[in-house]
Design an enzyme around this catalytic site. Structure first.
Site, short mmCIF file in Angstrom:
data_model
loop_
_atom_site.label_atom_id
_atom_site.label_comp_id
_atom_site.label_asym_id
_atom_site.label_seq_id
_atom_site.Cartn_x
_atom_site.Cartn_y
_atom_site.Cartn_z
N TRP A 1 0.73 -1.10 0.10
CA TRP A 1 -0.05 -0.12 -0.13
C TRP A 1 1.02 1.23 -0.02
O TRP A 1 0.52 2.34 -0.58
CB TRP A 1 -0.85 -0.16 1.27
CG TRP A 1 -1.80 1.18 1.35
CD1 TRP A 1 -2.91 1.54 0.74
CD2 TRP A 1 -1.48 2.27 1.98
NE1 TRP A 1 -3.48 2.68 1.41
CE2 TRP A 1 -2.44 3.27 1.95
CE3 TRP A 1 -0.35 2.82 2.88
CZ2 TRP A 1 -2.49 4.85 2.47
CZ3 TRP A 1 -0.19 3.91 3.44
CH2 TRP A 1 -1.48 5.10 3.29
N HIS A 2 2.19 1.27 0.59
CA HIS A 2 2.71 2.40 0.69
C HIS A 2 3.52 2.67 -0.39
O HIS A 2 3.94 3.89 -0.49
CB HIS A 2 4.10 2.24 1.99
CG HIS A 2 3.37 2.41 3.04
ND1 HIS A 2 2.76 1.25 3.98
CD2 HIS A 2 3.27 3.40 4.02
CE1 HIS A 2 2.28 1.85 5.17
NE2 HIS A 2 2.92 3.07 5.11
N GLY A 3 3.82 1.79 -1.38
CA GLY A 3 4.42 2.17 -2.80
C GLY A 3 4.60 1.06 -3.56
O GLY A 3 4.59 0.00 -3.21
N PHE B 1 2.07 8.50 -1.13
CA PHE B 1 1.46 7.26 -0.79
C PHE B 1 -0.01 7.42 -1.46
O PHE B 1 -0.69 6.42 -1.35
CB PHE B 1 1.50 6.55 0.51
CG PHE B 1 3.09 6.57 0.79
CD1 PHE B 1 4.01 6.17 0.00
CD2 PHE B 1 3.42 6.76 2.11
CE1 PHE B 1 5.30 5.93 0.16
CE2 PHE B 1 4.87 6.87 2.52
CZ PHE B 1 5.82 6.39 1.44
#
Lengths: 577, 467
Positions: B317-319, B467
């Protein structure tokens, strides 16, 4: 910086909150048909095990909902029964509650007042248009176009305008820099205001080009009138070859090929050793701009970044100029900067040095062009105050010695230093403007300048040579600490015509970048007339101009990097328009 | 537009407050929030407003259909379609390039890698929308029958682009019924001031240290001490950056009459990784807990596979980069270990040792988080234990520590609940008013100083914006 309440308190308050909510919900119609109670019931332990927030943690994480009982009562006023509504109103406030209310009022009042004053101030106070400390025009309000809007440029430019033109911005920047200076301690007696970065010590300096020709020993011939003779020797004994051939890692000798047919055989009188400081520490670096500490002193430098590939073009430009001005003495001066005399060799990042490139260019010049040897002009005085420590220009003393060398080559009189009025002013070097490195903000230094005493007048013209006004050559009354180089003839963008009390009939045209500006006042005792043209601000053919004005002498002076860059190209352009 | 910006603070926010409080009725106030949120979002990327509004519209109708076909297969189908749409959008904008790059790496083909510009905040508002759809489906909330109210919930500018991930259930009642008390406003002001201070005074200046060594410096030659020093500073930078943003978002929400959940609760005081994740980015953790952990994708074996899935997703999800996936799984691994050891046994660990264990794991984790280049990540990990032939300590790092000693010391102190403890102590001494006045003075001082530091700030976006 506070996340406010501790867990215990939150849990107690949560309990109160839960009870209230349950009581409240009992008055409400059931809203959810498909609750998933099983999941929630069993989740508490397993949530914790999975490392995800469990319900307990989540409850305590609720944004202080339970804390504010006042809010809890008022959130759904229409859904609460009368008892709940009237209870807090009928109850007299305790001392603690009164204090809390007062504290809330004070917080809102003071913070809002401060916020409002600043917001109104930012709207109504006049916004600066120029930053003197940064030497640039500040942002202007953008013009609206649909393209700019859809690309996001228009809105981001508005934000940029708002931020860039804050009233008293320089003052606020000073305060900000002052605050940041409190972050740590001084190092080795030097006040480090910012962050020390690494690049240059020992084996770790991978980014430093190790093929740099510095530290170098330059064997130079004695200054003599032969400097006015045409260069003949084209043999390449300069830096590149020497550095390649040298076995030494630390000191590579470079024999200069002077534009003098006797230079190769002449006995060297001066040996130049470029400065070296393996312990110099880079404090800030952006592009070629560099802030470093050497010993206890912080320096600001613009590292040499000349492109030798353009050397031939530049030499051809000057050779063409000479061809167009067969009757005039044409001189080439590639001014040396602090890169050669101050900046530690270990910090250099290019293959060639300023000195070796200037030699390289000079060797390609026509023999009819006289080369002004700034190395030999400055070397005997290298212990003197020739350069600023945090500005890319030379002090006027450095320019004076270069002008002296030029006057010698031109065979004209030259005034002694005692024939000038000497002044000193505080100044803030240009490297601060270029880098905005806050550690330089308080690193002022002394600007020493010399005003010639003889008689002269200075007329100022625009880029098309349209007359503008007459004004002092060195307008001391306009002195500005940050734009201090404007002391020399106001601004580069004006073309200047100086008429002196010298009656030797010699007319000098100076084609330059900003660097030789400090030289011009040193020549008022040497020429009858002086025209000063910064080639960046000129819209006509300079060769035609020289002919038209009857120039007897044409000095093309600029730094080596500028000669090998856009300014050199511009000069070429100005010969063809 | 970002919060840590003079234009936002003194122009946009000021205008928004004026417009909001001029309106007396909630319905008008909702519209004020929508208008200002649209301007806020369009400020950087006008074209993405259409995506946002379109996404809200699709999900609005999906919600209505779910309600209409409740308890039928059609509702499930609509939910599935809505989720595919939402996750599909996120995947398209955020992960297409990553997937193509990796496909190219493992296959003989060489597809052109698309460089798709990612709409700001898509990760956050997509998760909010997903929570709305799933809660509708599960019947945890009433379907929102007003399009503009759903738009207001999704687009509300305080939390639009960088969270916290506010679930619809949290503000469901407050959309229509909210009363703003003076205590709310006062608390909101304090949260905004403190959040701004965290970002501008602490995080921005800590970032210069990180840039010096990790971004601009020669990582390979950085000493063991220098590497640990920098990564600790980076951990604090991210904390102050993200929690500062969350504070401002919560504070703005409070002034508007909304009560968002907390997103951070002093995570560095945790004694183990499980606790850390109950205190760090709480809204993301609770999202995965409620919407992913108990979805029986892996049947009976979900115990471990779901754990893997959750932490894979947390990282991803963060990247769109492998280091984020490694980062997520790294924490998943420690949580698995802690779970194997058991809570009771974990609690037996001496407190000091537990804190040291937690700090080391978390700090190293932030190193993994920082280095998107896996080569550099390897160098970083080697540096931590001196495996790259790097020295134990170097002069430059030592000097940097000296040059920023007070900044780092104050930052470490403020990672702990020092201010709440101090306030509590003063209040217990019956100095409530003095404490409150002190808080007011602190608010003004921090806001003023932050504003001054913003005058020359050229690049201070919040880390979580990407993000």
């Amino acid at each position: 910086m506070s996340d406010h309440i501790d867990d215990k308190e939150l849990e107690e308050l949560n309990e109160i909150y839960r009870r209230k909510m349950e009581a409240q919900k009992s008055h409400e119609p059931k809203k959810a048909k498909h609750e998933k109670p099983a999941k929630d019931v069993k989740s508490e332990n397993t949530h914790s095990e999975k490392g995800l927030p469990n319900k307990k943690a989540e409850n305590s994480a609720k944004s202080e909902k339970p804390v504010n009982t006042e809010k809890q009562i008022k959130v759904k006023p229409e859904k609460q029964d009368k008892e709940e509504k009237t209870q807090p109103e009928s109850k007299p406030l305790t001392e603690g509650e009164r204090r809390k209310k007062l504290a809330v009022k004070i917080n809102i009042g003071v913070c809002t007042a401060f916020f409002a004053v600043v917001a109104v101030g930012l709207l109504v106070l006049p916004r600066p248009t120029i930053s003197e400390s940064e030497k640039r025009n500040l942002a202007t309000f953008p013009k609206f176009t649909w393209d700019a809007y859809w690309s996001g440029d228009y809105t981001s430019d508005i934000s940029y305008f708002f931020n860039d033109t804050v009233p008293f911005r320089d003052t606020f920047k000073s305060i900000g820099a002052g605050f940041r200076s409190l972050f740590g301690f001084s190092i080795n007696g030097a006040e480090i205001k910012g962050n020390v970065s690494q690049v240059n010590s020992g084996a770790s300096q991978t980014e430093v080009t190790t093929v740099s020709t510095k530290p170098i020993a330059i064997v130079t011939p004695a200054p003599s009138d032969t400097s006015s003779e045409a260069p003949e020797s084209k043999d390449e004994t300069s830096s590149k070859d020497n550095s390649d051939d040298s076995k030494s890692d630390t000191s590579k000798a470079e024999t200069s090929s002077k534009p003098d047919n006797s230079s190769n055989s002449s006995k060297p009188e001066n040996v130049y050793i470029a400065p070296s400081d393996p312990d110099a520490q880079v404090l800030y670096e952006e592009g070629s701009q560099l802030v470093y500490q050497s010993g206890d002193t912080i320096y600001g430098a613009q590292l040499y970044n000349g492109n030798r590939d353009n050397a031939e073009d530049y030499a051809n430009t000057l050779n063409t100029l000479k061809t167009l001005l067969p009757d005039a003495n044409v001189y080439s001066m590639l001014a040396l900067t602090q890169n050669t005399f101050i900046t530690p060799a270990e910090l250099e990042k290019t293959k060639y040095t300023e000195l070796s490139d200037s030699e390289y260019i000079s060797n390609m010049l026509s023999k009819d062009i006289k080369v002004i040897d700034t190395m030999n002009a400055l070397l005997p005085h290298q212990k003197e105050n020739l350069f600023f420590l945090r500005d890319c220009h030379w002090q006027q003393l450095g320019a004076y010695y270069a002008a002296q060398s030029f006057a010698k080559a031109a065979s004209v009189n030259f005034a002694k230093l005692s024939d000038y009025d000497k002044y000193e002013e505080d100044c803030l070097g240009s490297v601060y403007a270029a880098t905005q490195y806050e550690g330089l903000m308080y690193e002022g230094e002394t600007f020493t300048y010399y005003v010639p005493k003889n008689e002269y007048t200075t007329d100022y013209y625009d880029e098309d040579y349209e007359y503008q006004f007459e004004y002092p050559l060195m307008p001391r009354s306009d002195y500005n600490t940050t734009a201090f180089y404007s002391l020399f003839m106001v601004a580069d963008s004006y073309i200047k015509h100086i008429t002196t009390d010298v009656d030797n009939g010699r007319v000098l045209v100076v084609l330059k970048d900003d660097y030789p500006s400090a030289m011009v006042p040193c020549l008022t005792s040497s020429f009858s007339e002086i025209y000063v043209i910064d080639v960046r601000y000129c819209n006509f053919n300079v060769a035609d101009f020289c002919v038209e004005k009857g120039a007897t002498d044409v000095l093309v002076g600029m730094t080596t990097e500028n000669a090998l860059g856009e300014i050199g190209d511009t000069l070429s352009y100005l010969l063809n328009i | 537009m970002i919060f840590a910006d003079l234009f936002f603070l003194y122009f946009f926010m000021a205008l928004c407050f004026i417009a909001y409080f001029i309106c007396r009725k909630t319905v008008y106030r909702n519209w004020v929030l929508i208008v200002f949120s649209m301007i806020f979002y369009a400020w950087g990327e006008p074209v993405w407003v259409f995506l946002l509004v379109g996404s809200v519209t699709v999900n609005y109708f999906a919600g209505l259909l779910i309600d209409k076909f409740r308890d039928t297969k059609k509702a499930t189908a609509v939910t599935a379609c809505a989720l595919i749409f939402d996750i599909g959008l996120l995947m398209f904008f955020k992960y297409t390039g990553f997937f193509v790059e990796n496909f190219n790496a493992i296959s003989p083909v060489d597809l052109p890698v698309p460089h798709i510009e990612m709409p700001i905040g898509i990760s956050f508002f997509t998760f909010q929308i997903i929570s709305y759809i799933l809660d509708c489906y599960w019947g945890k909330i009433k379907v929102q029958r007003s399009w503009y109210k759903l738009l207001m919930y999704i687009s509300m500018f305080p939390q639009l682009v960088a969270g916290p991930i506010v679930r619809y259930a949290v503000i469901e009642d407050e959309i229509d019924n909210r009363v703003i008390t003076s205590a709310d406003i006062s608390d909101g002001i304090t949260r905004i001031c403190m959040g701004l201070g965290k970002k501008v005074i602490l995080s921005n200046n800590l970032s210069t240290i990180v840039d010096t060594f990790f971004k601009n410096g020669d990582l390979a030659s950085l000493s063991v001490v220098g590497t640990w020093y920098t990564v600790i500073v980076y951990a604090m930078q991210v904390y102050f950056d993200f929690s500062g943003y969350s504070d401002i978002a919560i504070g703005l929400g409070r002034i508007f009459g909304f009560h968002f959940d907390e997103n951070f609760r002093y995570p560095f005081v945790s004694k183990n990784i499980t606790e850390f994740w109950q205190r760090w980015h709480i809204s993301l953790g609770t999202f995965f807990r409620d919407y992913l952990l108990y979805v029986p994708i892996f049947g009976k074996r979900r115990k471990y596979l779901n754990l893997f899935l959750v932490w894979f997703c947390t990282g991803f999800w963060h990247g769109a980069n492998w280091n984020y996936i490694i980062w997520g799984l790294y924490f998943g691994l420690f949580i698995l270990i802690e779970r194997t050891i058991g809570n009771k046994n974990m609690r037996k660990m001496p407190k000091a040792l537990a804190h040291i264990y937690n700090t080391i794991v978390v700090v190293v984790g932030f190193g993994i988080f920082y280095f998107t280049d896996l080569g550099k990540l390897g160098t970083f990990l080697g540096n931590l234990v001196g495996m790259n032939g790097n020295s134990f300590v170097d002069k430059i790092s030592t000097q940097n520590m000296m040059a920023n000693a007070w900044l780092v010391i104050v930052s470490i102190a403020l990672c702990m609940p020092v201010i709440p403890a101090l306030k509590k102590k003063l209040e217990s001494m019956n100095l409530y008013l003095a404490t409150s006045v002190g808080q007011t003075v602190l608010n003004v001082a921090v806001f003023a100083l932050s504003s001054i530091l913003l005058v020359n700030a050229t690049n201070n976006p919040f880390i979580y914006w990407q993000f």
